[in-house]
Design a protein around this motif. Structure first.
Motif, PDB file in Angstrom:
ATOM      1  N   ALA A   3     -10.808  -0.990   0.559  1.00  0.00           N
ATOM      2  CA  ALA A   3     -11.162   0.214  -0.362  1.00  0.00           C
ATOM      3  C   ALA A   3     -10.861   1.530   0.359  1.00  0.00           C
ATOM      4  O   ALA A   3     -11.201   2.547  -0.507  1.00  0.00           O
ATOM      5  N   ALA A   4     -10.198   1.592   1.454  1.00  0.00           N
ATOM      6  CA  ALA A   4     -10.178   3.163   2.181  1.00  0.00           C
ATOM      7  C   ALA A   4      -9.022   3.639   1.795  1.00  0.00           C
ATOM      8  O   ALA A   4      -8.884   4.879   2.109  1.00  0.00           O
ATOM      9  N   GLY A   5      -8.179   3.129   0.927  1.00  0.00           N
ATOM     10  CA  GLY A   5      -7.090   3.702   0.359  1.00  0.00           C
ATOM     11  C   GLY A   5      -5.623   3.372   0.731  1.00  0.00           C
ATOM     12  O   GLY A   5      -4.717   4.172   0.340  1.00  0.00           O
ATOM     13  N   PHE A   6      -5.488   2.561   1.490  1.00  0.00           N
ATOM     14  CA  PHE A   6      -4.031   1.934   2.103  1.00  0.00           C
ATOM     15  C   PHE A   6      -3.334   1.568   0.743  1.00  0.00           C
ATOM     16  O   PHE A   6      -2.137   1.707   0.636  1.00  0.00           O
ATOM     17  N   TRP A   7      -3.810   0.848  -0.139  1.00  0.00           N
ATOM     18  CA  TRP A   7      -3.318   0.556  -1.301  1.00  0.00           C
ATOM     19  C   TRP A   7      -2.434   1.734  -1.979  1.00  0.00           C
ATOM     20  O   TRP A   7      -1.335   1.598  -2.553  1.00  0.00           O
ATOM     21  N   ASP A   8      -3.304   2.833  -2.034  1.00  0.00           N
ATOM     22  CA  ASP A   8      -2.737   4.124  -2.942  1.00  0.00           C
ATOM     23  C   ASP A   8      -1.607   4.609  -1.839  1.00  0.00           C
ATOM     24  O   ASP A   8      -0.618   5.116  -2.576  1.00  0.00           O
ATOM     25  N   GLU A   9      -1.758   4.569  -0.940  1.00  0.00           N
ATOM     26  CA  GLU A   9      -0.666   5.010   0.184  1.00  0.00           C
ATOM     27  C   GLU A   9       0.640   4.142  -0.022  1.00  0.00           C
ATOM     28  O   GLU A   9       1.769   4.773  -0.165  1.00  0.00           O
ATOM     29  N   LEU A  10       0.431   2.820  -0.203  1.00  0.00           N
ATOM     30  CA  LEU A  10       1.766   1.755  -0.497  1.00  0.00           C
ATOM     31  C   LEU A  10       2.291   2.313  -1.667  1.00  0.00           C
ATOM     32  O   LEU A  10       3.438   2.326  -1.863  1.00  0.00           O
ATOM     33  N   VAL A  11       1.418   2.397  -2.538  1.00  0.00           N
ATOM     34  CA  VAL A  11       1.715   2.784  -4.290  1.00  0.00           C
ATOM     35  C   VAL A  11       2.690   4.033  -4.323  1.00  0.00           C
ATOM     36  O   VAL A  11       3.479   4.159  -4.973  1.00  0.00           O
ATOM     37  N   ALA A  12       2.191   4.948  -3.426  1.00  0.00           N
ATOM     38  CA  ALA A  12       2.752   6.291  -3.550  1.00  0.00           C
ATOM     39  C   ALA A  12       4.240   6.121  -2.689  1.00  0.00           C
ATOM     40  O   ALA A  12       5.081   6.845  -3.400  1.00  0.00           O
ATOM     41  N   GLY A  13       4.255   5.552  -1.824  1.00  0.00           N
ATOM     42  CA  GLY A  13       5.594   5.409  -1.127  1.00  0.00           C
ATOM     43  C   GLY A  13       6.559   4.445  -1.868  1.00  0.00           C
ATOM     44  O   GLY A  13       7.758   4.971  -2.004  1.00  0.00           O
ATOM     45  N   PHE A  14       5.972   3.532  -2.689  1.00  0.00           N
ATOM     46  CA  PHE A  14       6.873   2.668  -3.513  1.00  0.00           C
ATOM     47  C   PHE A  14       7.279   3.759  -4.713  1.00  0.00           C
ATOM     48  O   PHE A  14       8.517   3.785  -5.148  1.00  0.00           O
ATOM     49  N   ASN A  15       6.599   4.398  -5.181  1.00  0.00           N
ATOM     50  CA  ASN A  15       6.761   5.283  -6.562  1.00  0.00           C
ATOM     51  C   ASN A  15       7.785   6.434  -6.140  1.00  0.00           C
ATOM     52  O   ASN A  15       8.705   6.518  -6.581  1.00  0.00           O
ATOM     53  N   ASN A  16       7.620   7.069  -4.719  1.00  0.00           N
ATOM     54  CA  ASN A  16       8.830   7.879  -4.288  1.00  0.00           C
ATOM     55  C   ASN A  16      10.121   7.009  -4.175  1.00  0.00           C
ATOM     56  O   ASN A  16      10.899   7.497  -4.786  1.00  0.00           O
ATOM     57  N   TYR A  17      10.183   5.782  -3.998  1.00  0.00           N
ATOM     58  CA  TYR A  17      11.352   5.209  -3.744  1.00  0.00           C
ATOM     59  C   TYR A  17      12.087   4.860  -5.092  1.00  0.00           C
ATOM     60  O   TYR A  17      13.161   5.071  -5.146  1.00  0.00           O
ATOM     61  N   ARG A  18      10.921   4.489  -5.892  1.00  0.00           N
ATOM     62  CA  ARG A  18      11.457   4.262  -7.294  1.00  0.00           C
ATOM     63  C   ARG A  18      12.163   5.425  -7.885  1.00  0.00           C
ATOM     64  O   ARG A  18      13.109   5.655  -8.635  1.00  0.00           O
ATOM     65  N   GLN A  19      11.331   6.563  -7.778  1.00  0.00           N
ATOM     66  CA  GLN A  19      11.954   7.905  -8.433  1.00  0.00           C
ATOM     67  C   GLN A  19      13.095   8.263  -7.621  1.00  0.00           C
ATOM     68  O   GLN A  19      14.386   8.882  -8.419  1.00  0.00           O
ATOM     69  N   THR A  20      13.316   8.302  -6.667  1.00  0.00           N
ATOM     70  CA  THR A  20      14.456   8.835  -5.740  1.00  0.00           C
ATOM     71  C   THR A  20      15.792   7.909  -6.087  1.00  0.00           C
ATOM     72  O   THR A  20      17.027   8.140  -6.158  1.00  0.00           O
ATOM     73  N   ARG A  21      15.505   6.545  -6.279  1.00  0.00           N
ATOM     74  CA  ARG A  21      16.667   5.735  -6.714  1.00  0.00           C
ATOM     75  C   ARG A  21      16.798   5.587  -8.351  1.00  0.00           C
ATOM     76  O   ARG A  21      17.562   4.783  -8.820  1.00  0.00           O
ATOM     77  N   ASP A  22      15.672   6.209  -9.049  1.00  0.00           N
ATOM     78  CA  ASP A  22      15.897   5.880 -10.482  1.00  0.00           C
ATOM     79  C   ASP A  22      15.584   4.327 -10.888  1.00  0.00           C
ATOM     80  O   ASP A  22      16.564   3.846 -11.574  1.00  0.00           O
TER      81      ASP A  22
END
Length: 303
Positions: free
Chosen positions: A217-236
């Motif tokens: 519950a400390a936020g690591f899931w959100d950090e992984l989601v943020a990283g994946f979203n960055n990857y998704r956006q940069t690769r469209d």
């Protein structure tokens, strides 16, 4: 129905603001001992200082990097495979925890987690069923409630959600999940889950469970989601299937308060060896840290 204002006034008058509402209600009704409340608050201070400041909670090197990194496919595949081993092997630890339950209530609590992992969705009895459900809610259920009355869906199984992401990156189903694909540090983590989280000692398993839930519950899931979203956006990559991670982020955000209620109930209903709790919880978090440390070391190598 109990008046909330009465409970809040009681909480303030007796200096119990740090306790959850449910526990204060139990104390006010006489089910929990008021004299034990101050002892618990001192114990909570120890937990905050000696357990919840563990480096895997406060400074996870891998997820902090992943959050803002320019990820390459090899690094993502590495995470998927190692996470798949942990995700699948966690079922073993959860089954052990269920089998070692000392009460029916404990067994049911463990069944809730195990059944949800394999595809039984939560059903919140407080939800107004007349309201329109989102597609995600139809597929995966509520983010809180009980499996009692919930439906089973193969596609709601957590491992199947992760396998969809693996398939997207060309990783076959027969290349994930099994111990043979785990690194030494991933397997150490999995074995520590069985030893501590699934322990036959109620005191040990409770401490490990509390540690794991607070890490989750400390936020690591959100950090992984943020990283994946960055990857998704940069690769469209609009069709990148991230439900395994996004759904867990929502689930864990609702678990923190329940975890605290469980700790308080455990303390008020048992004679707790506080030092054993702290030591066991830290051993569990050391195991968690080893998992992320292994990922961090490997991602640097493959970079």
């Amino acid at each position: 129905m109990r008046d909330n204002s009465v409970i809040e006034a009681y909480r303030k008058d007796h200096g119990l603001e740090q306790l959850t509402y449910h526990t204060v209600e139990e104390i006010q009704s006489g089910h929990f001992d008021l004299d034990k409340a101050q002892a618990f608050l001192a114990f909570q201070t120890r937990i905050n200082n000696e357990l919840l400041n563990h480096k895997v909670i406060t400074a996870n090197p891998y997820t902090q990097w992943f959050c803002d990194a320019s990820l390459n496919d090899v690094q993502i595949k590495q995470l998927i495979v190692q996470f798949s081993v942990f995700s699948n092997q966690f079922l073993v630890a959860q089954l052990e925890k269920m089998l070692n339950a000392e009460t029916l209530e404990e067994m049911r609590a463990s069944k809730e987690i195990l059944a949800n992992e394999i595809g039984v969705v939560y059903k919140n009895p407080k939800r107004n069923r007349a309201t329109k459900l989102t597609q995600e809610e139809r597929d995966f259920g509520d983010i809180e409630g009980s499996i009692d009355g919930g439906a089973f869906h193969f596609k709601a199984a957590h491992f199947e959600l992760l396998s969809q992401l693996a398939d997207y990156f060309g990783i076959g189903f027969n290349q994930i999940g099994r111990r043979q694909f785990g690194s030494a540090k991933t397997l150490f983590f999995c074995d520590e889950l069985v030893r501590l989280y699934g322990s036959a000692s109620y005191a040990t398993s409770t401490a490990a469970s509390y540690a794991v839930e607070n890490w989750a519950a400390a936020g690591f899931w959100d950090e992984l989601v943020a990283g994946f979203n960055n990857y998704r956006q940069t690769r469209d990559l609009k069709d990148l299937p991230l439900t395994f991670f996004t759904w867990h982020a929502k689930l864990e955000a609702n678990h923190a308060n329940h975890t605290q209620e469980e700790l308080e109930a455990y303390y008020f209903n048992n004679e707790v060896d506080e030092q054993h709790f702290i030591v066991s919880g830290n051993e569990m978090l050391d195991g968690v840290y080893a998992f992320w440390q292994g990922l961090d070391e490997e991602r640097k190598r493959i970079h």
